[in-house]
Design an enzyme around this catalytic site. Structure first.
Site, PDB file in Angstrom:
ATOM      1  N   GLU A   1      -5.836 -12.946   5.989  1.00  0.00           N
ATOM      2  CA  GLU A   1      -6.766 -11.825   5.884  1.00  0.00           C
ATOM      3  C   GLU A   1      -7.993 -12.135   5.033  1.00  0.00           C
ATOM      4  O   GLU A   1      -8.634 -11.231   4.500  1.00  0.00           O
ATOM      5  CB  GLU A   1      -6.031 -10.592   5.325  1.00  0.00           C
ATOM      6  CG  GLU A   1      -5.139 -10.880   4.130  1.00  0.00           C
ATOM      7  CD  GLU A   1      -4.165  -9.743   3.845  1.00  0.00           C
ATOM      8  OE1 GLU A   1      -4.331  -8.650   4.410  1.00  0.00           O
ATOM      9  OE2 GLU A   1      -3.248  -9.953   3.042  1.00  0.00           O
TER      10      GLU A   1
ATOM     11  N   HIS B   1       0.830  -1.197   0.000  1.00  0.00           N
ATOM     12  CA  HIS B   1       0.000   0.000   0.000  1.00  0.00           C
ATOM     13  C   HIS B   1       0.870   1.254   0.000  1.00  0.00           C
ATOM     14  O   HIS B   1       0.761   2.104   0.893  1.00  0.00           O
ATOM     15  CB  HIS B   1      -0.919   0.000   1.220  1.00  0.00           C
ATOM     16  CG  HIS B   1      -1.915  -1.117   1.225  1.00  0.00           C
ATOM     17  ND1 HIS B   1      -2.968  -1.176   0.346  1.00  0.00           N
ATOM     18  CD2 HIS B   1      -2.003  -2.231   1.996  1.00  0.00           C
ATOM     19  CE1 HIS B   1      -3.677  -2.265   0.566  1.00  0.00           C
ATOM     20  NE2 HIS B   1      -3.105  -2.941   1.560  1.00  0.00           N
TER      21      HIS B   1
END
Length: 291
Positions: free
Chosen positions: A160, A52
């Protein structure tokens, strides 16, 4: 730490031995001086965020090298499905651990290990000048490879997705996987309740990861929860989390900027002393003669 690898890997020397390792996340700042702030604050790890962020491998190298020399362990989260070539460059240039996002199966975890380890354990291309070894070449190549495999190429896998939870025991059983990291944001979002870490199904998922890590002697890590102290107390002191992300550089800058404006605004009385010119300006009209 071996004679070959010159820098401590806190994931092995602290986290695996039961101590909590706190990671400072960098995803925007490229100046290596930020590492000193992390060191001064007491962080044991620097998490260089490449999933990110817009970091290049060169920028990541600057940060990981600075972290090693400052005595903080650098780990890098690489982009999803970035490939062996990308992972190899990150490791060769200074990462002492790599975290892979969106791991769902044991086969995914095995592929991550293969990318990080030199033969015979993995398929990583052998290069003698390793950052963790100080770029030295005065050692047998097999010795270097064995020592880097053992202490300077930790493998972390992100848990996740809901589909990962039934497989966490098999993932934790993979030889070469060192750490399972629950991504709170993505996992809760995949359960249909972003950020809702108190939901029973989310708590049950973390308990499953905890049990798998204990069974296979792997490090339990946590990402994405920074302010809920009750939740953090539970995962650290009950479930056994031993690597936790402390905060993110961009979040701290944002929070600091907001706090600065709040402080200044609390004493700002200039708006009260400036006359209201709105009505005067509203009365001005411009006449244009027709052509």
């Amino acid at each position: 730490m071996s004679d070959t690898v010159l820098y401590e890997n806190a994931l092995y020397t602290k986290a695996r031995r039961g101590l909590l390792c706190k990671a400072f996340v960098v995803r925007m700042v490229t100046n290596p001086l930020i590492i000193h702030f992390a060191k001064n604050a007491g962080f044991e790890l620097v998490w260089v965020e490449m999933e990110h962020s817009t970091y290049s491998t060169s920028e990541a190298c600057v940060l990981t090298s600075a972290a090693m020399m400052a005595g903080i362990t650098p780990i890098v989260r690489v982009p999803y499905e970035c490939g062996m070539g990308y992972v190899q460059r990150v490791l060769d240039s200074g990462a002492m651990g790599v975290v892979f996002p969106h791991i769902v199966t044991a086969a995914d975890a095995e592929a991550a290990v293969q990318m990080c380890k030199f033969p015979p354990r993995g398929r990583r291309s052998l290069w003698l000048q390793q950052a963790a070894a100080g770029l030295r070449t005065s050692m047998p190549m097999q010795t270097m490879a064995d020592d880097v495999n053992a202490t300077a190429s930790a493998v972390g896998v992100m848990i996740e997705a809901v589909d990962s939870i039934p497989n966490v025991d098999a993932i934790a059983a993979v030889d070469g996987v060192d750490m399972l990291v629950v991504g709170c944001m993505d996992l809760s979002a995949d359960m249909g309740a972003p950020g809702m870490t108190n939901r029973p199904e989310f708590r049950a998922a973390l308990e499953a990861v905890s049990a798998a890590c204990r069974r296979h002697n792997k490090i339990f890590g946590l990402a994405g929860s920074y302010k809920d102290l009750n939740f953090l107390d539970w995962v650290i002191n009950t479930l056994g989390v031993r690597m936790v992300l402390g905060y993110v550089d961009s979040n701290l800058l944002s929070a600091g900027a907001g706090e600065s404006i709040k402080v200044l605004s609390s004493i700002d009385r200039t708006a009260l002393s400036v006359p209201d010119l709105g009505s005067k300006h509203d009365s001005i009209r411009v006449s244009v003669a027709p052509l």
